[in-house]
Design a protein around this motif. Structure first.
Motif, short mmCIF file in Angstrom:
data_model
loop_
_atom_site.label_atom_id
_atom_site.label_comp_id
_atom_site.label_asym_id
_atom_site.label_seq_id
_atom_site.Cartn_x
_atom_site.Cartn_y
_atom_site.Cartn_z
N HIS A 142 0.86 -1.20 0.00
CA HIS A 142 0.00 0.00 0.00
C HIS A 142 0.90 1.24 0.00
O HIS A 142 1.08 1.90 1.04
N PRO A 143 1.50 1.58 -1.13
CA PRO A 143 2.47 2.70 -1.14
C PRO A 143 1.85 4.05 -0.82
O PRO A 143 2.55 4.98 -0.45
N GLN A 144 0.53 4.18 -0.96
CA GLN A 144 -0.12 5.46 -0.69
C GLN A 144 -0.40 5.65 0.80
O GLN A 144 -0.86 6.74 1.19
N ARG A 145 -0.17 4.64 1.61
CA ARG A 145 -0.47 4.73 3.05
C ARG A 145 0.78 5.01 3.86
O ARG A 145 1.91 4.77 3.41
N ARG A 146 0.56 5.49 5.08
CA ARG A 146 1.64 5.65 6.06
C ARG A 146 1.43 4.63 7.17
O ARG A 146 0.31 4.46 7.65
N PHE A 147 2.51 3.99 7.57
CA PHE A 147 2.45 2.96 8.59
C PHE A 147 3.35 3.38 9.75
O PHE A 147 4.55 3.62 9.58
N LEU A 148 2.76 3.45 10.95
CA LEU A 148 3.45 3.92 12.14
C LEU A 148 3.51 2.80 13.17
O LEU A 148 2.65 1.91 13.19
N LEU A 149 4.52 2.85 14.02
CA LEU A 149 4.69 1.87 15.08
C LEU A 149 4.47 2.55 16.42
O LEU A 149 4.89 3.70 16.63
N ALA A 150 3.84 1.83 17.34
CA ALA A 150 3.61 2.36 18.69
C ALA A 150 3.53 1.18 19.65
O ALA A 150 3.52 0.02 19.24
N ASP A 154 -6.64 9.73 3.32
CA ASP A 154 -5.65 10.24 4.26
C ASP A 154 -5.47 9.35 5.48
O ASP A 154 -4.87 9.75 6.48
N ALA A 155 -5.98 8.13 5.44
CA ALA A 155 -5.88 7.24 6.59
C ALA A 155 -4.46 6.68 6.72
O ALA A 155 -3.83 6.32 5.74
N ALA A 156 -3.97 6.65 7.95
CA ALA A 156 -2.69 6.01 8.27
C ALA A 156 -2.97 4.78 9.13
O ALA A 156 -4.04 4.66 9.75
N VAL A 157 -2.04 3.87 9.17
CA VAL A 157 -2.21 2.63 9.93
C VAL A 157 -1.17 2.60 11.04
O VAL A 157 0.03 2.80 10.81
#
Length: 450
Positions: free
Chosen positions: A254-262, A325-328
């Motif tokens: 999903h290159p259009q998404r941002r993936f964050l770690l927490a 604009d959703a991020a995961v």
């Protein structure tokens, strides 16, 4: 991913490729050696002619200036033989060269050729007559016992003669030896290259069918999720390593998404993205995730988390229905169970947008959805379940795949009590006894434990 084992290609095409490569290299090496040998042989003749010309010019210059050269009292030489002896006393022949002076029946010699070739030439009447009786003043002579001899001659007014002889056969033999040495080195190099090419083609070859399967498995589209392995093979891993792997693969899919770690608990999810932009925060999060260890089937859990990502994004037929604009946010933590020890590893996926509201109190209570009643899925059970279920497609198939992974680990998948595309989903996996002694970022008692 593909589980197809690499299979070496057939020996026939591989042998043909190596053979043709070796043949072409051999022809190229042979042409190079032949050209090099010809150049060296021409240089031998040219060097011999240049040396003969130099010696002849030196003798002529010495004779023309002989009236200036005396015995210390500026007297002329008493005889031609004395002049020639004086000249030879000042000379040093080159390699493979001999200087012969003849005057009044006296033969004077300077020899620097191999095996006394100059002395033997001077003692040979046939060889000397051939040079002295020749009409030309220079040339090349092929004789038995001497090979090729290139020569130059100067005659004097008193029927004397000065001869310069250059024996080129030894130098030509040196060229042949040098060429043969390079030929042996080249042949050894060709054999080594051929052996390496054979080994490389043997161990890196992949049949066309397998290459197509591998390409499909590595492509960005994951509309057909890969089912997990039927049997669980526990491997020690950390939540940091597991989530980083999922983050990298999901970013490709999903290159259009941002993936964050927490880390769990996820506080104030509206500002998670801004908080993770600073390098110090990223390092801190990775450090906390690295403290959470578990023994799981890494590949299976990796596949299950990717399935949850697709489910959270509403992926259907390779396209996502989640807001643009959703991020995961991928999170991990431990849950201290009250009634069902041991503690559990909680892996969470949540889709966030800038307009996502803060969770209301109690809204994040985990409610298990279909907690597994079997302790372990056997190969036969999974095979029958796969045969009865149609090929996975759409978001529901991703959820079923994640449930299967969790059930195989004696865990379960769950959803938040809320609803909508931004709700939190995840899987709980039991930790081994050795993992309970760790000090990860725990969540305390799980309000949704069953």
């Amino acid at each position: 991913m593909t589980t197809t084992e690499p299979v070496p290609p057939a020996a026939g095409p591989r042998l043909k490729l190596v053979t043709w490569s070796l043949l072409i290299s051999t022809l190229a090496l042979g042409a190079t050696l032949a050209a090099g040998r010809t150049v060296l042989l021409v240089e031998v003749d040219q060097q011999a002619d240049a040396t003969i010309t130099q010696e002849v010019q030196a003798f002529i210059g010495f004779v023309e200036g002989s009236h200036h050269i005396g015995n210390g009292e500026e007297e002329q030489f008493a005889s031609e033989a004395e002049l020639m002896r004086s000249f030879l006393a000042r000379q040093t022949p080159e390699s493979h060269e001999a200087l012969i002076a003849i005057s009044d029946g006296e033969v004077m010699l300077l020899d620097n050729a191999r095996h006394d070739a100059g002395l033997r030439f001077a003692e040979s009447e046939t060889a000397m007559d051939a040079v002295l009786s020749a009409e030309a003043s220079s040339g090349a002579l092929h004789t038995d016992g001497f090979g090729e001899v290139r020569w130059g001659r100067v005659t004097t007014d008193q029927d004397g003669a000065f001869l310069v002889l250059h024996f080129t056969t030894p130098a030509e033999a040196d060229v042949q030896t040098t060429t043969a040495t390079f030929a042996r080195l080249g042949a050894g190099s060709l054999l080594l290259v051929a052996a390496l090419a054979w080994l490389i083609s043997r161990w890196t070859g992949t049949p066309p069918a397998q290459r197509s399967i591998t390409a499909e498995a590595q492509g960005p589209s994951r509309s057909q999720p890969t089912p997990p392995p039927p049997d669980i093979h526990p491997q020690a891993t950390t939540a940091a390593r597991l989530l980083l792997g999922v983050q990298r693969e999901a970013a490709v899919t999903h290159p259009q998404r941002r993936f964050l770690l927490a880390t769990e608990p996820l506080q104030n999810p509206d500002v998670v993205e801004a908080a993770l932009r600073s390098e110090a925060s990223v390092v801190r999060v990775l450090g906390e995730l690295a403290q959470i260890e578990a023994e799981v089937d890494t590949d299976a859990v990796h596949t299950g988390l990717l399935a949850l990502v697709d489910h959270a994004l509403g992926t259907e037929s390779g396209r996502s229905t989640a807001p643009v604009d959703a991020a995961v946010v991928l999170t991990a933590g431990t849950v201290a169970a009250q009634q069902d020890p041991p503690s559990r590893l909680r892996l969470t996926v949540r889709s966030l947008t800038p307009q996502t509201p803060d969770p209301e109190p109690g809204a994040t209570a985990a409610v298990p959805a279909g907690r597994a009643t079997t302790t372990r899925l056997s190969h036969a059970a999974i095979s029958s379940a796969e045969a009865a279920r149609p090929s996975p497609s759409g978001a529901s198939a991703y959820w079923e795949l994640a449930e299967q992974v969790a059930a195989a680990h004696q865990g379960w998948c769950w959803r938040d009590s809320g609803s909508g595309p931004t709700m939190r989903i995840g899987m709980d996996l039991p930790l081994s006894a050795s993992d309970e002694t760790c000090t990860p970022a725990g969540l305390g008692a799980d309000p949704g434990a069953m």
